[in-house]
Motif scaffolding. Structure first.
Motif, PDB file in Angstrom:
ATOM      1  N   THR A   1       0.831  -1.211   0.000  1.00  0.00           N
ATOM      2  CA  THR A   1       0.000   0.000   0.000  1.00  0.00           C
ATOM      3  C   THR A   1       0.859   1.252   0.000  1.00  0.00           C
ATOM      4  OG1 THR A   1      -1.700  -1.206   1.234  1.00  0.00           O
ATOM      5  CG2 THR A   1      -1.858   1.194   1.209  1.00  0.00           C
ATOM      6  N   LYS A   2       1.937   1.232   0.753  1.00  0.00           N
ATOM      7  CA  LYS A   2       2.852   2.375   0.786  1.00  0.00           C
ATOM      8  C   LYS A   2       3.439   2.642  -0.597  1.00  0.00           C
ATOM      9  CE  LYS A   2       7.204   3.900   2.865  1.00  0.00           C
ATOM     10  NZ  LYS A   2       8.312   3.529   3.798  1.00  0.00           N
ATOM     11  N   HIS A   3       3.831   1.593  -1.302  1.00  0.00           N
ATOM     12  CA  HIS A   3       4.380   1.765  -2.651  1.00  0.00           C
ATOM     13  C   HIS A   3       3.338   2.344  -3.605  1.00  0.00           C
ATOM     14  CE1 HIS A   3       8.056  -0.019  -1.472  1.00  0.00           C
ATOM     15  NE2 HIS A   3       7.673  -1.277  -1.514  1.00  0.00           N
ATOM     16  N   LEU A   4       2.093   1.893  -3.494  1.00  0.00           N
ATOM     17  CA  LEU A   4       1.048   2.384  -4.387  1.00  0.00           C
ATOM     18  C   LEU A   4       0.744   3.855  -4.120  1.00  0.00           C
ATOM     19  CD1 LEU A   4      -1.422  -0.635  -4.529  1.00  0.00           C
ATOM     20  CD2 LEU A   4       0.042   0.220  -6.360  1.00  0.00           C
ATOM     21  N   PHE A   5       0.803   4.284  -2.884  1.00  0.00           N
ATOM     22  CA  PHE A   5       0.562   5.695  -2.600  1.00  0.00           C
ATOM     23  C   PHE A   5       1.715   6.564  -3.105  1.00  0.00           C
ATOM     24  CE2 PHE A   5      -2.829   4.581   0.431  1.00  0.00           C
ATOM     25  CZ  PHE A   5      -3.760   5.516   0.016  1.00  0.00           C
TER      26      PHE A   5
ATOM     27  N   LEU B   1      -5.983   5.010 -10.893  1.00  0.00           N
ATOM     28  CA  LEU B   1      -5.789   3.559 -10.862  1.00  0.00           C
ATOM     29  C   LEU B   1      -5.006   3.147  -9.624  1.00  0.00           C
ATOM     30  CD1 LEU B   1      -5.874   0.737 -12.108  1.00  0.00           C
ATOM     31  CD2 LEU B   1      -3.892   1.365 -13.500  1.00  0.00           C
ATOM     32  N   ALA B   2      -3.919   3.846  -9.323  1.00  0.00           N
ATOM     33  CA  ALA B   2      -3.122   3.516  -8.133  1.00  0.00           C
ATOM     34  C   ALA B   2      -3.928   3.701  -6.862  1.00  0.00           C
ATOM     35  CB  ALA B   2      -1.859   4.385  -8.103  1.00  0.00           C
ATOM     36  N   LEU B   3      -4.786   4.726  -6.810  1.00  0.00           N
ATOM     37  CA  LEU B   3      -5.609   4.960  -5.618  1.00  0.00           C
ATOM     38  C   LEU B   3      -6.653   3.859  -5.465  1.00  0.00           C
ATOM     39  CD1 LEU B   3      -6.160   6.813  -3.257  1.00  0.00           C
ATOM     40  CD2 LEU B   3      -7.650   8.181  -4.729  1.00  0.00           C
ATOM     41  N   ALA B   4      -7.217   3.383  -6.579  1.00  0.00           N
ATOM     42  CA  ALA B   4      -8.181   2.279  -6.514  1.00  0.00           C
ATOM     43  C   ALA B   4      -7.523   1.012  -5.993  1.00  0.00           C
ATOM     44  CB  ALA B   4      -8.785   2.040  -7.897  1.00  0.00           C
ATOM     45  N   GLU B   5      -6.318   0.713  -6.474  1.00  0.00           N
ATOM     46  CA  GLU B   5      -5.599  -0.479  -6.017  1.00  0.00           C
ATOM     47  C   GLU B   5      -5.245  -0.369  -4.536  1.00  0.00           C
ATOM     48  OE1 GLU B   5      -3.392  -1.606 -10.244  1.00  0.00           O
ATOM     49  OE2 GLU B   5      -2.484  -0.173  -8.860  1.00  0.00           O
TER      50      GLU B   5
ATOM     51  N   GLU C   1     -14.005   7.295   0.854  1.00  0.00           N
ATOM     52  CA  GLU C   1     -12.546   7.390   0.871  1.00  0.00           C
ATOM     53  C   GLU C   1     -12.035   6.877   2.218  1.00  0.00           C
ATOM     54  OE1 GLU C   1     -10.754   8.151  -1.621  1.00  0.00           O
ATOM     55  OE2 GLU C   1     -12.290   8.900  -2.972  1.00  0.00           O
ATOM     56  N   VAL C   2     -10.981   6.097   2.171  1.00  0.00           N
ATOM     57  CA  VAL C   2     -10.443   5.511   3.404  1.00  0.00           C
ATOM     58  C   VAL C   2      -9.048   6.023   3.738  1.00  0.00           C
ATOM     59  CG1 VAL C   2     -11.832   3.425   3.220  1.00  0.00           C
ATOM     60  CG2 VAL C   2      -9.604   3.503   2.100  1.00  0.00           C
ATOM     61  N   TYR C   3      -8.366   6.638   2.761  1.00  0.00           N
ATOM     62  CA  TYR C   3      -7.003   7.112   2.987  1.00  0.00           C
ATOM     63  C   TYR C   3      -6.889   8.578   2.572  1.00  0.00           C
ATOM     64  CZ  TYR C   3      -4.977   2.454   3.745  1.00  0.00           C
ATOM     65  OH  TYR C   3      -4.646   1.206   4.253  1.00  0.00           O
ATOM     66  N   PRO C   4      -6.242   9.408   3.380  1.00  0.00           N
ATOM     67  CA  PRO C   4      -5.909  10.762   2.903  1.00  0.00           C
ATOM     68  C   PRO C   4      -4.684  10.692   1.993  1.00  0.00           C
ATOM     69  CG  PRO C   4      -5.126  10.457   5.156  1.00  0.00           C
ATOM     70  CD  PRO C   4      -5.864   9.192   4.783  1.00  0.00           C
ATOM     71  N   THR C   5      -4.733  11.404   0.887  1.00  0.00           N
ATOM     72  CA  THR C   5      -3.608  11.392  -0.059  1.00  0.00           C
ATOM     73  C   THR C   5      -2.635  12.519   0.263  1.00  0.00           C
ATOM     74  OG1 THR C   5      -4.864  12.773  -1.609  1.00  0.00           O
ATOM     75  CG2 THR C   5      -5.020  10.371  -1.864  1.00  0.00           C
TER      76      THR C   5
END
Length: 495
Positions: A166-170, A206-210, A425-429
């Protein structure tokens, strides 16, 4: 899951040929040095077999992290801005020309993507940061592959793996978002997919969806149970059955719907140009389907926990419809004949891809979600068809037995799916913070450049380009100044 991006390669480039600095004369040559290292690393990564590329990603990431600060420092200096409060004078002699091999453009099958020449430093920055984002996505893939290892990971190991991915995707999401805002001005004139703002915005979505789906996967016990049952090397089920704790079903359903919305946004943006690789478009569509199917499954789990088994089964049927495995006229029916054979054959092929560690997950977890739904559907249908008996007051009438059935009607799934709520939304970007050179490194750039040492460190010769022909730089005949071989040393026919 996530998508298996192909890393681009590039031609050689000398910043000293296009720019010079009176205050920091070593800056252009040092940037050329680190770019040469990156170029060679990308070429070597491309030649590795697919199974060995995951272990080489750290090398590519290190080369990019060394090069990007110098590249962005050149850009800051050309824009006349100070760096750490220090002025860096950089003069552009002529417009820069750079070649990168595009990897997102649709091409003829089994034919390599073309190399496209672009002008300006912005073109170089776009491809360098896009490559960095792709590396982070591929690192997330490499992490998630360990979930399917021969030895089933423990719960703690599983959580750690998913958190790292998850860290890599963000990190990939922040880079794509930064590029989408940076390249917004050149959308109208640019014909290169990677430099379009809508392409980078689509990849960010796409990265946020994953990443959102990984938030759900971290606490979702059902995929791990299905993977453990299919693992031939796992024998833990002989000792004790896997534990399935209660989940926050409604929260996870809303999160999955949020992932589906991000995937739909990505699909719309990536499809707008009409030139994106079909494999990427298909993956994004499958990801949207999988996200909506997961939402249906969690709504079903929430209904089953509330003792509404019939409604839960209807949600599972709706999930199978979202995956595309049940048509409108086959409500609650099972796949038969050719459709069942095709599904089983596709599952076996996907299992082999996971064992080889190559191009697995191209369906965005669609088949894996179908296995989970089928497991729950079989269990709940059995419960719903079971008849229980209950004795009344045994002390008075022990012979009187009341038959109580647990069967519930299964409502139509279409009406349930049509009334699903919006996503959450579950994560702040977090925005991408461009790296910059520290004060000590910037001070060293004031020294006069050592061209010979820089060329040696860069390793930016074309001996590696001739490796596939079994020839190095020294084996070329007539390799002396003025000969035809000396000119061929700068032939960039292969990147």
């Amino acid at each position: 899951m996530p998508f298996a991006f192909t890393l681009p390669t590039t031609a050689s480039l000398s910043f000293s040929a296009y720019s010079s600095s009176t205050t920091h004369p070593s800056l252009p040559l040092t940037a050329t040095t680190y770019r040469g290292v990156l170029r060679n690393v990308l070429k070597k990564h491309k030649r590795l077999p697919p199974k060995a590329r995951a272990s080489n990603l750290s090398t590519v990431l290190s080369a990019l992290n060394d090069y990007v600060p110098y590249l962005l420092t050149l850009d800051t200096a050309l824009n006349g801005k100070t760096i750490n409060g220090e002025e860096v004078e950089l003069v552009l002699r002529k417009e820069m020309e750079v070649e990168w091999r595009t990897t997102l453009t649709a091409t003829i099958p089994r034919r390599e993507a073309p190399r496209i020449k672009g002008k300006g430093l912005d073109y170089e920055i776009s491809f360098a940061l896009h490559t960095l984002a792709c590396v982070y996505t591929l690192q997330a893939r490499a992490q998630l592959l360990t979930l399917y290892a021969a030895t089933t990971p423990t719960t703690e190991q599983r959580v750690s793996i998913i958190q790292t991915a998850t860290k890599h995707l963000f990190q990939a999401h922040s880079l794509h978002t930064y590029l989408s805002s940076r390249t917004a001005e050149t959308d109208a004139s640019s014909a290169i997919i990677e430099t379009l703002s809508q392409t980078q915005a689509g990849l960010a979505a796409l990265a946020l969806a994953e990443a959102t789906l990984l938030f759900v996967l971290k606490d979702d016990p059902y995929p791990a149970v299905v993977a453990q049952e299919r693992n031939k090397n796992d024998k833990d089920w002989m000792i004790k059955p896997p534990e399935i704790p209660k989940v926050r079903a409604h929260l996870f359903a809303r999160a999955c719907l949020g992932a589906a919305e991000h995937a739909g946004k990505a699909e719309a943006m990536l499809s707008a140009s009409g030139r994106i690789d079909e494999a990427l478009i298909k993956y994004v569509n499958d990801l949207k389907r999988t996200s909506r199917a997961k939402a249906c499954r969690f709504f079903g789990i929430d209904a089953e926990l509330g003792e509404e088994t019939g409604t839960g089964i209807a949600w599972l049927v709706g999930g199978r419809k979202q995956l595309g495995f049940v048509s409108a006229g086959e409500e609650g029916s099972k796949m038969k004949g050719l459709a069942k054979f095709k599904k089983e054959w596709t599952e076996r092929r996907e299992d082999k891809k996971i064992e080889r560690g190559g191009e697995w997950g191209s369906d965005a977890g669609r088949l894996e979600e179908l296995r989970v739904i089928e497991m729950l559907e079989g269990k709940w249908n059995k419960m719903n068809d079971t008849v229980f008996t209950a004795h009344s007051h045994w002390c008075r009438r022990p012979w009187l037995i009341y038959w109580q059935t647990n069967t519930q009607l299964i409502p139509p799934s279409d009406s349930l799916v049509a009334n699903m709520p919006s996503g959450r939304e579950v994560y702040p970007t977090k925005p991408y913070v461009p790296p910059k050179l520290d004060d000590d490194t910037l001070a060293r750039m004031r020294a006069p450049p050592d061209a010979a040492k820089a060329e040696t460190m860069a390793g930016d010769d074309d001996s590696s380009s001739n490796d596939e022909n079994g020839k190095g730089q020294s084996s070329l005949p007539g390799a002396f100044p003025g000969s035809f071989a000396a000119a061929s040393l700068h032939d960039n026919s292969y990147y």
